[in-house]
Design a protein around this motif. Sequence first.
Motif, PDB file in Angstrom:
ATOM      1  N   VAL A  33       4.409  -0.252  74.253  1.00 33.39           N
ATOM      2  CA  VAL A  33       4.950   0.964  74.746  1.00 33.39           C
ATOM      3  C   VAL A  33       5.433   1.702  73.378  1.00 33.39           C
ATOM      4  O   VAL A  33       5.826   1.214  72.621  1.00 33.39           O
ATOM      5  CB  VAL A  33       6.295   0.862  75.458  1.00 33.39           C
ATOM      6  N   THR A  35       6.446   5.281  70.917  1.00 32.24           N
ATOM      7  CA  THR A  35       7.233   6.542  71.104  1.00 32.24           C
ATOM      8  C   THR A  35       6.508   7.639  70.157  1.00 32.24           C
ATOM      9  O   THR A  35       6.132   7.250  69.480  1.00 32.24           O
ATOM     10  CB  THR A  35       8.770   6.281  70.561  1.00 32.24           C
ATOM     11  N   SER A  44       7.914   8.146  75.666  1.00 32.86           N
ATOM     12  CA  SER A  44       7.081   6.869  75.841  1.00 32.86           C
ATOM     13  C   SER A  44       5.827   6.997  76.240  1.00 32.86           C
ATOM     14  O   SER A  44       5.712   7.508  77.355  1.00 32.86           O
ATOM     15  CB  SER A  44       8.143   5.922  76.667  1.00 32.86           C
ATOM     16  N   THR A  46       2.827   4.225  77.459  1.00 28.33           N
ATOM     17  CA  THR A  46       2.132   2.943  77.567  1.00 28.33           C
ATOM     18  C   THR A  46       0.865   2.753  77.088  1.00 28.33           C
ATOM     19  O   THR A  46      -0.070   3.485  77.602  1.00 28.33           O
ATOM     20  CB  THR A  46       2.181   2.347  78.971  1.00 28.33           C
TER      21      THR A  46
END
Length: 69
Positions: A33, A35, A44, A46
């Motif tokens: 994940v 940022t 965020s 994925t």
Amino acid sequence: IVNVLPDEIFDRNGATLFIEVPVSYTQLVQGDVLTVPTLGGTASLTLPKGTQSGTKLRMKGQGLPDVHS
């Protein structure tokens, strides 16, 4: 007439914004994940397992508003 200056972080194509985020080989293989910066701060994202180098991932709703709609 509106002139848009280049940004230090984002590249633009119409209402679509692009950013290149460096990730490690381990992150590509195992997933992670991340940022990432957005116009409103950070969000965020994925990174799925097995992502290939150079893959473009989309964050819906994080681009520029469409002024023609």
